[in-house]
Design a protein around this motif. Structure first.
Motif, PDB file in Angstrom:
ATOM      1  N   PRO A  23       4.104   1.790  13.064  1.00 46.65           N
ATOM      2  CA  PRO A  23       4.173   2.259  11.690  1.00 46.65           C
ATOM      3  C   PRO A  23       4.370   3.763  11.605  1.00 46.65           C
ATOM      4  O   PRO A  23       4.918   4.262  10.651  1.00 46.65           O
ATOM      5  CB  PRO A  23       2.838   1.847  11.074  1.00 46.65           C
ATOM      6  N   ASP A  26       8.151   4.785  11.390  1.00 52.28           N
ATOM      7  CA  ASP A  26       8.912   4.518  10.173  1.00 52.28           C
ATOM      8  C   ASP A  26       8.988   5.769   9.314  1.00 52.28           C
ATOM      9  O   ASP A  26       8.186   6.680   9.425  1.00 52.28           O
ATOM     10  CB  ASP A  26       8.240   3.423   9.346  1.00 52.28           C
ATOM     11  N   PRO A  29       6.364   5.454   4.070  1.00 55.74           N
ATOM     12  CA  PRO A  29       6.348   4.138   3.428  1.00 55.74           C
ATOM     13  C   PRO A  29       6.593   4.273   1.927  1.00 55.74           C
ATOM     14  O   PRO A  29       6.315   5.311   1.330  1.00 55.74           O
ATOM     15  CB  PRO A  29       4.942   3.612   3.709  1.00 55.74           C
ATOM     16  N   ASP A  30       7.120   3.197   1.360  1.00 53.25           N
ATOM     17  CA  ASP A  30       7.315   3.202  -0.080  1.00 53.25           C
ATOM     18  C   ASP A  30       5.962   3.331  -0.747  1.00 53.25           C
ATOM     19  O   ASP A  30       5.015   2.624  -0.396  1.00 53.25           O
ATOM     20  CB  ASP A  30       7.975   1.896  -0.534  1.00 53.25           C
ATOM     21  N   LEU A  32       3.096   2.896  -3.623  1.00 55.67           N
ATOM     22  CA  LEU A  32       2.765   1.773  -4.479  1.00 55.67           C
ATOM     23  C   LEU A  32       3.452   1.955  -5.825  1.00 55.67           C
ATOM     24  O   LEU A  32       3.593   3.077  -6.311  1.00 55.67           O
ATOM     25  CB  LEU A  32       1.252   1.695  -4.699  1.00 55.67           C
ATOM     26  N   GLU A  36       1.102  -1.816  -8.947  1.00 60.17           N
ATOM     27  CA  GLU A  36       0.277  -2.011  -7.749  1.00 60.17           C
ATOM     28  C   GLU A  36      -0.864  -0.998  -7.708  1.00 60.17           C
ATOM     29  O   GLU A  36      -2.001  -1.340  -7.382  1.00 60.17           O
ATOM     30  CB  GLU A  36       1.127  -1.884  -6.487  1.00 60.17           C
ATOM     31  N   LEU A  87      -5.339   2.038   1.055  1.00 64.68           N
ATOM     32  CA  LEU A  87      -4.139   1.459   0.461  1.00 64.68           C
ATOM     33  C   LEU A  87      -3.640   2.326  -0.685  1.00 64.68           C
ATOM     34  O   LEU A  87      -2.439   2.593  -0.803  1.00 64.68           O
ATOM     35  CB  LEU A  87      -4.430   0.038  -0.033  1.00 64.68           C
ATOM     36  N   SER A  90      -2.257   5.671   1.103  1.00 62.91           N
ATOM     37  CA  SER A  90      -1.163   5.584   2.071  1.00 62.91           C
ATOM     38  C   SER A  90      -0.052   4.628   1.657  1.00 62.91           C
ATOM     39  O   SER A  90       1.054   4.701   2.178  1.00 62.91           O
ATOM     40  CB  SER A  90      -1.708   5.137   3.435  1.00 62.91           C
ATOM     41  N   GLY A  91      -0.353   3.700   0.763  1.00 68.46           N
ATOM     42  CA  GLY A  91       0.641   2.724   0.355  1.00 68.46           C
ATOM     43  C   GLY A  91       0.745   1.530   1.274  1.00 68.46           C
ATOM     44  O   GLY A  91       1.571   0.653   1.072  1.00 68.46           O
ATOM     45  N   ARG A  92      -0.070   1.479   2.308  1.00 63.48           N
ATOM     46  CA  ARG A  92      -0.047   0.327   3.218  1.00 63.48           C
ATOM     47  C   ARG A  92      -1.469  -0.055   3.599  1.00 63.48           C
ATOM     48  O   ARG A  92      -2.348   0.792   3.703  1.00 63.48           O
ATOM     49  CB  ARG A  92       0.791   0.591   4.451  1.00 63.48           C
ATOM     50  N   PRO A  93      -1.692  -1.354   3.794  1.00 60.23           N
ATOM     51  CA  PRO A  93      -3.039  -1.806   4.161  1.00 60.23           C
ATOM     52  C   PRO A  93      -3.381  -1.411   5.589  1.00 60.23           C
ATOM     53  O   PRO A  93      -2.498  -1.174   6.413  1.00 60.23           O
ATOM     54  CB  PRO A  93      -2.965  -3.326   4.017  1.00 60.23           C
ATOM     55  N   ARG A  94      -4.665  -1.346   5.858  1.00 59.94           N
ATOM     56  CA  ARG A  94      -5.126  -1.076   7.212  1.00 59.94           C
ATOM     57  C   ARG A  94      -4.957  -2.320   8.075  1.00 59.94           C
ATOM     58  O   ARG A  94      -4.993  -3.445   7.576  1.00 59.94           O
ATOM     59  CB  ARG A  94      -6.610  -0.720   7.211  1.00 59.94           C
TER      60      ARG A  94
END
Length: 140
Positions: A23, A26, A29-30, A32, A36, A87, A90-94
């Motif tokens: 990750p 990348d 990240p997009d 939220l 969301e 979340l 960062s926009g992403r789950p752990r």
């Protein structure tokens, strides 16, 4: 200090996760979406209420059925709060893994917690709202 554990296979040619995407590699990240983001903020607010109502009666947290592995995951209040904040930021789950030997009797589902909170709310507001057809006190 690191927020995440150090990768014990870092640099190891036999790394079992070598074929997986990192990750960190990348692009950003997009973020939220507004919807969301609002959902996560509402979950955080609900979590505070659920903990305030359920922790005093011995509930340690919530159980969530994982969509990825199809197994229940048990989260204590602080861990779930931290995951939701992560979340949000960062926009992403752990990355997650099942808890070690949790006692399922000490965890409830989101739906149970929501129903419990609704029941407490209804009980506390019972009789305080003007209901059609309810008798009113006569003025002296």
């Amino acid at each position: 200090m690191h927020d995440e554990p150090i990768d014990p296979f870092n640099g190891d040619p036999a790394d079992p996760t070598a074929g997986l995407d990192d990750p960190g590699d990348d692009a950003t990240p997009d973020p939220l979406t507004d919807v969301e983001r609002q959902d996560v903020l509402e979950d955080l607010a609900d979590l505070e209420i659920y903990q305030a109502l359920l922790a005093p009666i011995g509930v340690r947290g919530l159980v969530i059925e994982c969509e990825d592995c199809r197994e229940p995951h048990y989260f204590d209040w602080d861990l779930l709060r931290g995951n939701l904040r992560h979340l949000l930021n960062s926009g992403r789950p752990r990355v997650h893994e099942p808890a070690y030997d949790p006692d399922p009797d000490h965890y409830v589902t989101w739906d149970y917690a929501r129903g419990y909170a609704d029941g407490v709310h209804d009980t506390l507001t019972e009789g305080t709202e003007d209901e059609p057809g309810a008798p009113t006190a006569a003025a002296d």
